[in-house]
Write an enzyme that holds these catalytic residues in place. Structure first.
Site, PDB file in Angstrom:
ATOM      1  N   PHE A 174     -17.801 -19.591 -46.402  1.00 25.76           N
ATOM      2  CA  PHE A 174     -17.291 -20.579 -45.453  1.00 25.76           C
ATOM      3  C   PHE A 174     -18.110 -20.460 -44.173  1.00 25.76           C
ATOM      4  O   PHE A 174     -18.040 -19.453 -43.464  1.00 25.76           O
ATOM      5  CB  PHE A 174     -15.812 -20.380 -45.125  1.00 25.76           C
ATOM      6  CG  PHE A 174     -15.310 -21.429 -44.161  1.00 25.76           C
ATOM      7  CD1 PHE A 174     -14.969 -22.688 -44.617  1.00 25.76           C
ATOM      8  CD2 PHE A 174     -15.234 -21.176 -42.801  1.00 25.76           C
ATOM      9  CE1 PHE A 174     -14.544 -23.684 -43.736  1.00 25.76           C
ATOM     10  CE2 PHE A 174     -14.815 -22.161 -41.915  1.00 25.76           C
ATOM     11  CZ  PHE A 174     -14.467 -23.416 -42.384  1.00 25.76           C
TER      12      PHE A 174
ATOM     13  N   LYS B 165     -16.521 -18.335 -31.972  1.00 26.03           N
ATOM     14  CA  LYS B 165     -15.116 -17.958 -31.842  1.00 26.03           C
ATOM     15  C   LYS B 165     -14.851 -17.018 -30.672  1.00 26.03           C
ATOM     16  O   LYS B 165     -14.684 -17.456 -29.552  1.00 26.03           O
ATOM     17  CB  LYS B 165     -14.598 -17.412 -33.165  1.00 26.03           C
ATOM     18  CG  LYS B 165     -14.541 -18.487 -34.261  1.00 26.03           C
ATOM     19  CD  LYS B 165     -13.721 -18.069 -35.440  1.00 26.03           C
ATOM     20  CE  LYS B 165     -13.746 -19.118 -36.550  1.00 26.03           C
ATOM     21  NZ  LYS B 165     -13.159 -20.412 -36.171  1.00 26.03           N
TER      22      LYS B 165
ATOM     23  N   ASP C 204     -23.748 -14.389 -40.597  1.00 23.74           N
ATOM     24  CA  ASP C 204     -22.746 -15.226 -39.942  1.00 23.74           C
ATOM     25  C   ASP C 204     -21.586 -14.320 -39.531  1.00 23.74           C
ATOM     26  O   ASP C 204     -20.722 -13.991 -40.338  1.00 23.74           O
ATOM     27  CB  ASP C 204     -22.276 -16.316 -40.903  1.00 23.74           C
ATOM     28  CG  ASP C 204     -21.218 -17.234 -40.287  1.00 23.74           C
ATOM     29  OD1 ASP C 204     -20.639 -16.864 -39.244  1.00 23.74           O
ATOM     30  OD2 ASP C 204     -20.951 -18.304 -40.868  1.00 23.74           O
TER      31      ASP C 204
END
Length: 401
Positions: A141, A255, A226
């Site tokens: 994801f 984030k 990531d």
């Protein structure tokens, strides 16, 4: 209708149904707790998928934002501003890298990494034009843009959004043999999550990340990590790659970099990689804006102390010990994760992940499901041990029922 019911009905009527949120309407939040429009308090055990590592309304971050709001919030990259150089320098130092390319959202940063790897492949490695390949892992994801879903194996994310972007090879996560066999002279990068979050907090087998690092070095391929969800303290270290002593060629961050205050993301790498860009080839109006840089600088300063990493490691050990006790009792099939991050596979006979999340919500604990009967637990790193234990007791009570 109650205030909550009115708010949910209005949202359902006037917003696209691209999310299926739990039926709670948050009005205020502080630390690890959120309060809804009816005055009910909930323990946040999701932390905005790691965007709120430092908790809701963290005073240092709010003060940094307020101070910058009084000065200047946006210049665009048409001009320099007085927070930009410091932000880039400090973030590069935190990562042990040389250069930073700031963006806003995680998906933007992933797109930036893809573009960077391709340009590096053509300019530096000498891959023929239009032939660059990037290897990714199944069940990944990395976001939901058109290019990113083109290398997703999630049917919900892909269906009805084609035609898809070519140039990606998908291999099983954790399989070094498959990765090696997929590499060709045109491979420019391997893009991986050090821990797959959306897939259920899947931790790769020991030696996998170090094996990827060795293999990519041998084949002159970039290793892109990531760390949007796993990075910046979540797993008990600044970066999840550190658990195997690995430094990738490129970090993708987001984030928690914005402290739950503003969206901030970045690609961080060497001058040899990010130096391939020329003016006008990539950009973002809001990327690296003064407000974002001010907040992110405070995030970096907080991480520099090591306090949050240590807290995640210590409380994470306690979290996994307690969750481990639930395995084998007929309610929990497996627990995975690192630090204050766990994927909990519930016996399907006890309910779906959504149903378990709703029952926990009724007991004033907020988590979120993923893939069938799995729930994710990822509280803010500022949560107290007492609150964490209370939240775990609510989970035990739900599972007993």
């Amino acid at each position: 209708m109650s205030t909550t019911e009115n708010a949910i009905a209005s949202a359902e009527a006037h917003s696209a149904h691209n999310y299926h949120p739990l039926p709670v309407v948050v009005a205020t939040a502080d630390g690890a707790w959120m309060t809804d429009v009816e005055g009910r308090r909930y323990l946040d055990m999701l932390a905005g998928y790691s965007a709120l590592n430092f908790g809701h309304g963290n005073r240092r971050l709010i003060d940094a934002a307020k101070a910058q709001l009084e000065r200047v919030t946006l210049t665009s990259r048409a001009f320099h501003h007085d927070r930009f150089a410091d932000f880039c320098t400090r973030l590069a130092e935190l990562c042990g890298m040389e250069m930073v390319l700031p963006m806003n959202t995680g998906a933007e940063a992933v797109e930036t990494a893809v573009k960077t790897a391709r340009k590096w492949g053509y300019r530096v490695k000498g891959v023929p034009d239009g032939m660059a390949k990037i290897i990714v892992a199944a069940d990944n994801f990395h976001g939901r843009t058109t290019t990113i879903i083109s290398f997703s194996t999630d049917h919900e994310a892909r269906a009805d959004f084609g035609p898809y972007t070519p140039g990606f090879e998908i291999v099983p996560y954790g399989d070094l043999t498959a990765l090696r066999e997929a590499m060709t002279e045109n491979t420019v990068a391997v893009l991986l999550e050090p821990i797959q979050g959306e897939a259920g907090v899947l931790v790769p087998p020991p030696g996998y990340l170090s094996g990827v690092r060795e293999l990519t070095r041998e084949r002159d391929v970039l290793f892109i990590a990531d760390e949007i969800q796993s990075g910046l303290g979540r797993t008990g270290k600044t970066f999840a790659c550190e658990h195997e002593g690995v430094v990738p060629d490129m970090y993708i961050l987001g984030k928690a970099l914005g402290g739950g205050v503003v969206p901030v993301s970045a690609v961080v790498s060497s001058a040899a990689v990010l130096g391939v860009y020329r003016a006008g080839e990539h950009g973002s109006t809001f990327g690296g804006n003064p407000l974002a840089c001010a907040v992110a600088l405070e995030v970096i300063a907080m991480l520099d102390t090591g306090e949050y990493q240590q807290r995640a490691a210590e409380l994470g050990e306690h979290l996994h010990q307690e969750l481990g006790l639930l395995v084998g009792g007929g309610a929990v099939e497996a627990v995975r994760g690192r630090g204050l991050w766990a994927g909990v596979d519930i016996d399907p006979g006890r309910g779906t992940g959504r149903e378990i999340s709703e029952r926990l919500m009724d007991r004033r604990v907020l988590v979120k499901d993923t893939h069938g009967s799995t729930i994710r637990i990822a509280p803010p790193l500022v949560i107290s041990k007492e609150d964490l234990d209370w939240g775990l007791e609510q989970l035990r009570e739900v599972l007993r029922g």
